[in-house]
Structures are given as structure tokens and as C-alpha cells.
Design an enzyme around this catalytic site. Sequence first.
Site, mmCIF file in Angstrom:
data_model
loop_
_atom_site.group_PDB
_atom_site.id
_atom_site.type_symbol
_atom_site.label_atom_id
_atom_site.label_comp_id
_atom_site.label_asym_id
_atom_site.label_seq_id
_atom_site.Cartn_x
_atom_site.Cartn_y
_atom_site.Cartn_z
ATOM 1 N N GLY A 38 3.276 24.514 -41.662
ATOM 2 C CA GLY A 38 4.139 23.374 -41.375
ATOM 3 C C GLY A 38 3.404 22.386 -40.488
ATOM 4 N N ARG A 39 3.905 21.150 -40.485
ATOM 5 C CA ARG A 39 3.254 20.117 -39.692
ATOM 6 C C ARG A 39 4.281 19.055 -39.340
ATOM 7 N NH1 ARG A 39 -1.928 17.702 -38.918
ATOM 8 N NH2 ARG A 39 -2.963 19.524 -39.758
ATOM 9 N N GLY A 40 4.255 18.607 -38.120
ATOM 10 C CA GLY A 40 5.122 17.504 -37.707
ATOM 11 C C GLY A 40 4.271 16.459 -37.027
ATOM 12 N N LYS A 41 4.937 15.564 -36.297
ATOM 13 C CA LYS A 41 4.228 14.451 -35.653
ATOM 14 C C LYS A 41 3.220 14.950 -34.630
ATOM 15 C CE LYS A 41 6.757 10.218 -35.166
ATOM 16 N NZ LYS A 41 7.923 9.745 -34.440
ATOM 17 N N ALA A 54 2.775 18.485 -33.892
ATOM 18 C CA ALA A 54 2.572 19.935 -33.948
ATOM 19 C C ALA A 54 2.072 20.378 -35.315
ATOM 20 C CB ALA A 54 3.889 20.652 -33.640
ATOM 21 N N VAL A 55 1.297 21.463 -35.283
ATOM 22 C CA VAL A 55 0.875 22.134 -36.514
ATOM 23 C C VAL A 55 1.321 23.579 -36.377
ATOM 24 C CG1 VAL A 55 -1.084 22.799 -37.948
ATOM 25 C CG2 VAL A 55 -1.170 20.666 -36.682
ATOM 26 N N VAL A 56 1.903 24.123 -37.436
ATOM 27 C CA VAL A 56 2.342 25.515 -37.384
ATOM 28 C C VAL A 56 1.466 26.327 -38.331
ATOM 29 C CG1 VAL A 56 4.289 27.102 -37.670
ATOM 30 C CG2 VAL A 56 4.701 24.770 -36.851
ATOM 31 N N LYS A 90 2.973 27.779 -33.256
ATOM 32 C CA LYS A 90 3.204 26.326 -33.252
ATOM 33 C C LYS A 90 2.286 25.706 -32.202
ATOM 34 C CE LYS A 90 6.762 22.727 -32.812
ATOM 35 N NZ LYS A 90 8.193 22.398 -32.754
ATOM 36 N N ASP A 92 18.221 17.751 -33.433
ATOM 37 C CA ASP A 92 17.352 17.534 -34.600
ATOM 38 C C ASP A 92 17.665 18.561 -35.691
ATOM 39 O OD1 ASP A 92 15.407 16.139 -35.988
ATOM 40 O OD2 ASP A 92 13.719 17.213 -35.080
HETATM 41 P P1 ADP Z 1 7.916 19.781 -35.601
HETATM 42 O O1 ADP Z 1 8.392 19.601 -34.216
HETATM 43 O O2 ADP Z 1 6.526 19.278 -35.798
HETATM 44 O O3 ADP Z 1 8.867 19.323 -36.659
HETATM 45 P P2 ADP Z 1 8.709 22.501 -36.268
HETATM 46 O O4 ADP Z 1 8.971 23.451 -35.163
HETATM 47 O O5 ADP Z 1 9.886 21.931 -36.971
HETATM 48 O O6 ADP Z 1 7.732 21.346 -35.745
HETATM 49 O O7 ADP Z 1 7.758 23.186 -37.347
HETATM 50 C C1 ADP Z 1 7.301 22.454 -38.479
HETATM 51 C C2 ADP Z 1 7.522 23.285 -39.723
HETATM 52 O O8 ADP Z 1 6.750 24.492 -39.625
HETATM 53 C C3 ADP Z 1 8.952 23.749 -39.963
HETATM 54 O O9 ADP Z 1 9.721 22.751 -40.609
HETATM 55 C C4 ADP Z 1 8.729 24.979 -40.829
HETATM 56 O O10 ADP Z 1 8.466 24.623 -42.167
HETATM 57 C C5 ADP Z 1 7.445 25.576 -40.230
HETATM 58 N N1 ADP Z 1 7.771 26.570 -39.203
HETATM 59 C C6 ADP Z 1 8.081 26.328 -37.906
HETATM 60 N N2 ADP Z 1 8.354 27.460 -37.237
HETATM 61 C C7 ADP Z 1 8.232 28.460 -38.123
HETATM 62 C C8 ADP Z 1 8.433 29.891 -38.053
HETATM 63 N N3 ADP Z 1 8.791 30.486 -36.919
HETATM 64 N N4 ADP Z 1 8.240 30.612 -39.182
HETATM 65 C C9 ADP Z 1 7.877 30.004 -40.336
HETATM 66 N N5 ADP Z 1 7.690 28.675 -40.464
HETATM 67 C C10 ADP Z 1 7.859 27.902 -39.387
HETATM 68 MG MG MG Z 2 10.725 20.078 -37.302
#
Ligand code: ADP
Ligand code: MG
Length: 323
Positions: free
Chosen positions: A36-39, A41-43, A58, A152
Site C-alpha cells: 500500500g502507499r499513501g501521500k 507512507a509506504v506499507v 507502515k 478518514d
Molecule cells: P496512508 O496514511 O498512506 O493512507 P494507510 O495506513 O491507509 O496509509 O495504508 C495504506 C494502504 O496500505 C492501505 O489502504 C492498505 O491497502 C495497506 N495496509 C495498511 N495497513 C495494512 C495492514 N495492517 N495489513 C495489510 N495492508 C495494510
Molecule cells: Mg489510508
Amino acid sequence: MARRRVEGRGGLLADIQTPILTEPLDSLFHITGEIGRGKFAVVKKCVEKATGKEFAAKFVRKRRRGRDCRADVLHELAVLEVARCNPRIVDLHAAYENEHDIVLLLEYAAGGEIFDHCVSDELLSEGQIVRLIRQILEGVNLLHQTNVVHLDLKPQNILLTSLNPLGDIKIVDFGLARRLGSVGELREIVGTPEYVAPEILNYEPITTATDLWSVGVITYMLITGESPFAGEDKQQTFLNVSQVNVDYGKEAFSRMSELAVHFIRELLVKAPEDRPSAADCLRHPWLWQQCLSPELPPLPPVSQRVPRERSGGAKWSSAPGDL
Ligand code: ADP
Ligand code: MG
């Protein structure tokens, strides 16, 4: 010994108990693919070398647009601590820090985002949707009991423990969450226009009711596969939200019980004070229909299911068990 939580500026939590480890994460974990990826953060998925256990790491950037945002990341960590005994919220396992990031090591939710079920050709059954919405409300209800609002809630931030069979929900992403009840009102422009309540767009006070609007949007999306307020552009979306312009005539609704539309209509209401609380919603008869969840205990007799007064109390008194 439990320490008192300190509230920082604008509903941010500043006091954390989790030790922040500085050894390199890859000494203890195999870091595999990005999930996953946001503004900011990278997961990434990672596997603990010693145990083979899977986690989601994260990586949250500490510097953003040239500004030191470490305190904001620590706030996200502090909220996860507050929510530690909430089974509907992703579990925090540990925290690490390197030069650029704070790394939140989280329970891995293997079933992906419920967003995938909002855009799929095959939408979920009413019974499955009811189960997921009930779980989301359970999580939100407990969160609100600690005076924390998520701000959110959207299908990308609601994950599943497994895909097949469809598992339980886990709420993630507390970057925008805030604690209410500190000095003064909380007003902020946050979230994604498509999913946020009119009071956010209008810079009006935020309350727990703000999250309930988002639950209404999520329910609509799971049922119809469409986002109720998404317009051609941002301006149109803003207008749709502030006019509460919702199409309840979608064909998908004809495949659901009428109570489903009733449930959404109660939540997508402009005035926050007129929305039911999470605890109220958990008593809505749509969530307790025997035909959708045969494993549920039977409802009390109809005579006990009259809606209660709107002011100050629960609106439906039909659900078994105390909330
Ligand atoms: P952001 O603040 O960048 O939106 P998130 O915490 O929403 O970050 O994480 C981005 C994405 O990563 C999530 O929408 C999801 O798809 C994936 N992700 C986040 N946490 C987990 C987790 N605990 N297990 C599996 N996928 C996750
Ligand atoms: Mg998110």
C-alpha cells in the site's frame, strides 16, 4: 502503571508508551513487497525471521514538505495505543525509527481493502455487507467511547483479515484521527472530499457524528458499487456532499431489504446532531434481520422495537444485548 495521556495541539496525542526501536528493521524481518502507499507512507509486508510471522510495516515519513512532522507520526502511534484493546482496530506490534521514517509494525490484514468489494463486478451479499457494517460500527463505537474520531473512514482504510472465506474487518490509518473534548472545538479540513461529511467541507465543528456520515458512504458503496457523492470534478463532489445529493434509485437497492436504504438515509443527513451514534446504529433493525444472519439470536417482540425519542438516546431498541 498506566500513564495519563497528554493531549497536544488540536486533538493530537503526544504521550506514547511503546518503545521506539532504532535497530534496522531488516535485521529482524524479511521485508517483502509493497502492499500500500499513501501521500506520506509506504506499507510493506514483512516476515519475522525468528517466527515466520507476517506483519505490515507502515513507513511514515518524518519530514513533509520541508517540515518536521515527527509529532504527527507519534500521534498516529499514540492513537493505536489508545485503541489497543479494540478488536476491530489493527493491532500495533512494535515501532521502529530510522533516519527518514517512523515504522509502525502492524498486524497483517491478509484480506485486503473492502474497497476491492466496492469496485468488483461481484458485489457482496446483503448478509455479508450487514456483518461487515456491524463490525465497523463496533470498532467505531469503541473508538468514540475514548473520544477519538477517525476522520478518514473510507473503503481503502477498512481491511479484512482474510479474503476467502471473507474475514473480519480491521480499521487502519489513524493519521487524521483526533481526540475530542480538549479545550475548544475542533475544526479541520481533512480527508477525501468524496467520503467526508458536510461539516468538514464547511469548516464547522467536528464531532463523533462526522465518522457516522462516512459509515453511511461506505454502506452505500458496498451495496451499489458506486461512490454516492463522487462528481466529475472536485467542485461537483463538494456540491453533491453539501446538498446531500444521493441517488437511492439504484437498481442494487432493489436487491436489498428496504431497511438498507432506511439505514443509509439515517446516516447521510446534513446536520450532524440528527445522525444516530454508532451505538444507535448497532440497534438498527437492518443489522439484526434473522433472514440475513441465521446465527443471530432472535429479535425481541415487535412491541419492544418502537423507535425511541431522537433527543439524547438510542433511536432503536431492538438489538439483543447491551451496547
Ligand atoms: P496512508 O496514511 O498512506 O493512507 P494507510 O495506513 O491507509 O496509509 O495504508 C495504506 C494502504 O496500505 C492501505 O489502504 C492498505 O491497502 C495497506 N495496509 C495498511 N495497513 C495494512 C495492514 N495492517 N495489513 C495489510 N495492508 C495494510
Ligand atoms: Mg489510508
